[in-house]
Design a protein around this motif. Structure first.
Motif, PDB file in Angstrom:
ATOM      1  N   LEU A  21       6.177  -0.400  11.952  1.00 23.84           N
ATOM      2  CA  LEU A  21       5.286   0.769  12.213  1.00 23.84           C
ATOM      3  C   LEU A  21       6.204   1.929  12.399  1.00 23.84           C
ATOM      4  O   LEU A  21       7.505   1.814  12.695  1.00 23.84           O
ATOM      5  N   PHE A  22       5.846   2.947  12.846  1.00 25.29           N
ATOM      6  CA  PHE A  22       6.965   4.718  12.801  1.00 25.29           C
ATOM      7  C   PHE A  22       7.161   4.818  14.176  1.00 25.29           C
ATOM      8  O   PHE A  22       6.504   5.804  15.098  1.00 25.29           O
ATOM      9  N   MET A  56      14.169   6.969   0.800  1.00 25.75           N
ATOM     10  CA  MET A  56      14.993   6.356   1.961  1.00 25.75           C
ATOM     11  C   MET A  56      14.680   5.076   2.228  1.00 25.75           C
ATOM     12  O   MET A  56      13.438   5.230   2.880  1.00 25.75           O
ATOM     13  N   SER A  57      15.117   3.841   1.860  1.00 29.14           N
ATOM     14  CA  SER A  57      14.397   2.509   2.369  1.00 29.14           C
ATOM     15  C   SER A  57      14.210   1.971   3.555  1.00 29.14           C
ATOM     16  O   SER A  57      16.100   2.018   3.440  1.00 29.14           O
ATOM     17  N   PHE A 114      10.062   8.993   2.623  1.00 28.20           N
ATOM     18  CA  PHE A 114      11.084   8.189   3.564  1.00 28.20           C
ATOM     19  C   PHE A 114       9.554   6.616   3.813  1.00 28.20           C
ATOM     20  O   PHE A 114       9.127   7.080   3.277  1.00 28.20           O
ATOM     21  N   ASP A 115      10.069   5.809   3.701  1.00 20.93           N
ATOM     22  CA  ASP A 115       9.814   4.836   3.291  1.00 20.93           C
ATOM     23  C   ASP A 115       9.648   3.600   4.753  1.00 20.93           C
ATOM     24  O   ASP A 115      10.889   2.883   3.978  1.00 20.93           O
ATOM     25  N   ARG A 116       9.485   3.252   5.157  1.00 28.71           N
ATOM     26  CA  ARG A 116       9.586   3.200   6.328  1.00 28.71           C
ATOM     27  C   ARG A 116       8.851   1.065   6.512  1.00 28.71           C
ATOM     28  O   ARG A 116       9.282   0.795   6.928  1.00 28.71           O
ATOM     29  N   ARG A 126       0.860  -1.562   0.133  1.00 31.66           N
ATOM     30  CA  ARG A 126       0.421   0.070   0.083  1.00 31.66           C
ATOM     31  C   ARG A 126       1.064   1.259   0.002  1.00 31.66           C
ATOM     32  O   ARG A 126       0.537   2.300  -1.085  1.00 31.66           O
ATOM     33  N   ILE A 127       1.826   1.221   0.713  1.00 32.70           N
ATOM     34  CA  ILE A 127       3.048   2.105   0.597  1.00 32.70           C
ATOM     35  C   ILE A 127       3.758   2.283  -0.465  1.00 32.70           C
ATOM     36  O   ILE A 127       3.525   3.317  -0.904  1.00 32.70           O
ATOM     37  N   ARG A 128       4.147   1.536  -1.002  1.00 35.34           N
ATOM     38  CA  ARG A 128       4.926   2.186  -2.008  1.00 35.34           C
ATOM     39  C   ARG A 128       4.055   1.842  -3.426  1.00 35.34           C
ATOM     40  O   ARG A 128       4.391   2.114  -4.460  1.00 35.34           O
TER      41      ARG A 128
END
Length: 113
Positions: free
Chosen positions: A94-95, A28-29, A88-90, A14-16
């Motif tokens: 979780l952050f 930034m992975s 930023f790619d977490r 979902r993020i990508r």
């Protein structure tokens, strides 16, 4: 019931789908294992890694303190490569904890995201 890995992969997909890195503003992975943490600056258009840092070889302190050192290291490498802004790619994590301390140290090192 889905496993932790399946849940993380779902979040990661979902993020990508929403973010992508360019040469001017790379992605930034972050990847974290049980013992180490790794970070890369990736240009998705060219398919190249522009800079990378990891906790291998770093000793002393808690995992969060070591992650902060990795954040400072990637900020220095990015500055040397002429990169000031990143996405930023977490990576589905979780952050908080190690991911957050790495991100905060990178921000303090001069990266904008």
């Amino acid at each position: 019931m889905i496993s932790k890995i399946q849940r993380r992969n779902k979040i990661k997909t979902r993020i990508r789908g929403k973010i992508s890195g360019t040469a001017a503003r790379p992605r930034m992975s972050v990847f974290r294992s049980n013992k180490q943490i790794y970070v890369q600056l990736v240009d998705d258009l060219a398919g190249k890694t522009l800079a990378a840092a990891s906790s291998k070889g770093l000793e002393g302190g808690t995992k969060s303190e070591i992650a902060a050192k990795v954040g400072e290291a990637i900020a220095q490498k990015a500055q040397a490569a002429g990169i000031t802004e990143v996405v930023f790619d977490r990576n589905g994590y979780l952050f908080h904890g190690r991911v957050k301390s790495l991100a905060d140290a990178a921000r303090n090192g001069g990266l904008k995201f």
